[in-house]
Motif scaffolding. Structure first.
Motif, short mmCIF file in Angstrom:
data_model
loop_
_atom_site.label_atom_id
_atom_site.label_comp_id
_atom_site.label_asym_id
_atom_site.label_seq_id
_atom_site.Cartn_x
_atom_site.Cartn_y
_atom_site.Cartn_z
N ASN A 178 9.96 36.18 88.57
CA ASN A 178 11.23 36.76 88.94
C ASN A 178 11.43 36.62 90.45
OD1 ASN A 178 13.58 38.40 88.92
ND2 ASN A 178 12.35 40.18 89.39
N LEU A 179 11.84 35.43 90.89
CA LEU A 179 12.15 35.26 92.30
C LEU A 179 13.26 34.21 92.44
CD1 LEU A 179 9.28 33.33 94.11
CD2 LEU A 179 9.53 33.38 91.67
N PRO A 180 14.07 34.34 93.48
CA PRO A 180 15.21 33.43 93.63
C PRO A 180 14.76 31.98 93.72
CG PRO A 180 15.39 35.30 95.13
CD PRO A 180 14.02 35.36 94.54
N GLY A 181 15.46 31.09 93.00
CA GLY A 181 15.15 29.67 93.06
C GLY A 181 13.71 29.38 92.71
N ASN A 182 13.22 29.98 91.60
CA ASN A 182 11.78 29.88 91.32
C ASN A 182 11.31 28.44 91.14
OD1 ASN A 182 12.88 29.48 88.76
ND2 ASN A 182 11.92 31.29 87.84
N GLY A 183 12.18 27.56 90.66
CA GLY A 183 11.79 26.16 90.56
C GLY A 183 11.61 25.52 91.92
N ASN A 213 14.69 25.50 87.58
CA ASN A 213 14.90 26.90 87.94
C ASN A 213 15.19 27.70 86.67
OD1 ASN A 213 14.86 26.97 90.94
ND2 ASN A 213 16.51 25.48 90.71
N GLY A 214 14.81 28.96 86.70
CA GLY A 214 15.06 29.82 85.56
C GLY A 214 15.20 31.27 85.95
N MET A 215 15.92 32.01 85.15
CA MET A 215 16.04 33.46 85.32
C MET A 215 15.47 34.13 84.08
SD MET A 215 17.89 36.37 84.31
CE MET A 215 19.64 36.26 84.06
N VAL A 216 14.59 35.10 84.29
CA VAL A 216 13.93 35.79 83.18
C VAL A 216 14.19 37.29 83.30
CG1 VAL A 216 12.13 34.04 82.93
CG2 VAL A 216 11.75 35.97 84.48
N HIS A 274 24.06 26.54 86.02
CA HIS A 274 24.44 27.65 86.90
C HIS A 274 23.41 28.78 86.89
CE1 HIS A 274 28.30 25.68 87.37
NE2 HIS A 274 28.39 25.59 86.05
N VAL A 275 22.14 28.43 86.82
CA VAL A 275 21.09 29.45 86.81
C VAL A 275 21.21 30.36 88.02
CG1 VAL A 275 18.60 29.83 87.01
CG2 VAL A 275 19.46 28.12 85.42
N HIS A 276 21.56 29.78 89.17
CA HIS A 276 21.61 30.57 90.40
C HIS A 276 22.58 31.74 90.28
CE1 HIS A 276 24.95 27.75 90.72
NE2 HIS A 276 25.52 28.58 91.57
N ALA A 277 23.67 31.57 89.55
CA ALA A 277 24.65 32.65 89.40
C ALA A 277 24.08 33.78 88.56
CB ALA A 277 25.93 32.11 88.77
N PHE A 278 23.44 33.45 87.44
CA PHE A 278 22.78 34.47 86.62
C PHE A 278 21.68 35.17 87.41
CE2 PHE A 278 24.66 31.73 83.41
CZ PHE A 278 25.04 32.60 82.40
N GLU A 279 20.95 34.37 88.16
CA GLU A 279 19.81 34.87 88.93
C GLU A 279 20.27 35.87 89.99
OE1 GLU A 279 18.15 32.09 92.00
OE2 GLU A 279 16.55 32.02 90.52
N MET A 280 21.32 35.53 90.73
CA MET A 280 21.80 36.46 91.75
C MET A 280 22.29 37.75 91.12
SD MET A 280 24.72 36.10 94.71
CE MET A 280 23.76 35.02 95.75
#
Length: 479
Positions: A178-183, A213-216, A274-280
């Motif tokens: 769980n960190l921004p831009g993990n990839g 990149n991924g959001m979990v 758009h992973v970055h949008a979900f992630e933010m």
């Protein structure tokens, strides 16, 4: 009560993934998605081989190997608990110095993904720069001895070196942390470490290895006596490492898997550019929300998260900070109503069955605050908005790090940098600006007079009046 078991023949599974870091989150998240997928009769060549690179991982290996690598996962729905045995993992490699078994496994041609949950703090990032730090001792050691690495990234580099030499396609490296831009963060660690011993290999990795990149997301409390008693109530009392979790789960991924991947879209995983949008959205609203309720609850001697959410001052504080100082600066997310997302967060935090602790949320603020709170402060300041609530969140963290609740109860160390934080918190009692001298936490935010003034006022009032009074003032608009 009974529990569900795998509906597929585990003997027919073959491995496609090596996963490093078999903690609670992985076993309640990625392993569950794969278990669901296998139950559909899909992707049976994508089973997991588990691995660890830290000495404590050996105890997890012993526990899971003793039960044929099955994990007990108990979903804590307020309407009723359910338990299942998750069978997506079929082996767990020996945990050993030099990681030769891990390197050998990752070199096998059928392994097409190497995934990681090594915690947000496990990526060797320099707190001052936010970048991979090749000067850290563990990285220097792996760079000097690439054949017997101690870190997960060193083992990945060694395996990629072997695959390249054999003319094999590289595996995809997938962070599930769980960190921004993990990839991007994972790529920086792998390429940066490879560069220390073999710049040519580093260039090949940068050009040829995918790091999606991924959001979990899923809340998974730590395992203790309560969780083991739950497992026993389902007839699984011999499992020393059951996992409990909330019913909700989410996984959003970039579809960047050149060597192939399981058909995870069939079990609810979102593949998007758009992973970055979900992630933010998740980091600002959920993780920022956790930080917002953690420290007032800790200072008011509240043990559980759902109890904090039942306290009108803390719930009101969360609502006001989120709606006025966090959500307005979260960009739109595809097919998502952000206000409804926050309502779901409130529901999840309030689930009494999860029994997540305030202390767990307070853990490691020095790593979490700059990721989950300071970016919202920065955006609010840039937009000319209020930062009174976010400054109060930061002041509550400072007050917590003093090591004593409002009632005088001792707070045991709860951060890797606890001693330094406690010293700063003591000095900040007389001069709040001392706390803001932590440039690695606050960066340029510490130079903004609006934030400095709001923080100074909030911390001064916390010491003078106590947490409950200050929260009440803030909710009245007087804070």
């Amino acid at each position: 009560m009974t529990y569900a078991t795998p509906s597929y023949d585990r003997k027919r599974l073959t491995p496609g993934i090596v996963h490093i870091g078999l903690g609670n989150f992985h076993r309640a998240h990625m392993a569950v998605y794969l278990d669901d997928l296998f139950a559909l009769g899909e992707s049976h060549d994508w089973a997991i081989i588990g691995a660890g690179v830290r000495a404590p991982d050996a105890a997890m290996r012993d526990a899971l190997k003793a039960q044929d690598c099955l994990s007990t996962v108990i979903e804590l729905d307020p309407k009723g608990q359910t338990a299942r045995r998750v069978g997506a993992m079929i082996d767990f490699l020996p945990v050993e110095a030099g990681n030769q078994s891990l390197i050998s496994a990752m070199t096998r041609p059928e392994i097409r993904i190497v995934s990681l949950t090594v915690t947000e703090g496990g990526y060797f990032i320099n707190a001052s720069t936010g970048q991979f730090d090749p000067s850290l001792p563990e990285i220097v050691a792996d760079g000097a001895n690439p054949g017997r690495p101690a870190t997960a990234f060193g083992a990945i580099v060694a395996a990629l070196r072997a695959r390249r030499a054999a003319g094999m396609q590289p595996f995809t490296v997938m962070s599930c942390d769980n960190l921004p831009g993990n990839g991007h963060v994972t790529k920086a660690a792998v390429v940066g470490l490879a560069r220390l011993s073999d710049p040519d290999l580093a260039g090949w990795i940068a050009a040829n290895v995918a790091f999606p990149n991924g959001m979990v997301d899923r809340i998974t409390p730590a395992t203790g006596p309560r969780e083991r008693a739950m497992a026993a109530s389902f007839g699984l009392g011999d499992d020393p490492v059951p996992v409990t979790c909330e019913p909700f789960r989410q996984w959003v991924l970039e579809d960047n898997f050149p060597a192939g991947r399981p058909a995870l879209e069939k079990v609810g995983v979102t593949f998007t550019a758009h992973v970055h949008a979900f992630e933010m959205m998740k980091i600002r609203i959920l993780n920022g929300g956790h930080a917002t309720i953690a420290y007032p609850g800790g200072l008011m001697d509240i043990e559980y998260v759902h109890e904090a959410m039942a306290h009108p001052l803390i719930k009101g504080f969360l609502e006001k900070v989120e709606r006025e100082e966090i959500i307005p600066y979260v960009p739109p997310v595809p097919d998502t109503n952000i206000d409804a997302y926050f309502d779901l967060i409130v529901e999840r935090f309030s689930n009494p069955e999860v029994a997540d602790t305030e202390r767990r949320l307070c853990l490691d603020g020095s790593n979490r605050q700059p990721k989950f709170i300071v970016p919202s402060i920065r955006d609010a300041l840039a937009a000319g908005g209020s930062v009174k609530g976010l400054a109060l969140v930061s002041a509550l963290w400072c007050r917590y790090c003093y090591g004593e609740t409002d009632s005088g109860t001792h707070i045991p160390p709860n951060d890797p940098n606890w001693d330094a934080l406690q010293g700063l918190a003591l000095a900040a009692k007389a001069d709040p600006k001392v706390w803001l001298s932590q440039r690695t936490i606050y960066g340029e935010v510490a130079d903004d007079p609006r934030f400095v003034a709001a923080f100074d006022a909030a911390l001064t009032r916390l010491w003078r009046d106590g947490t409950a009074h200050v929260l009440a003032e803030y909710l009245r608009g007087a804070g």
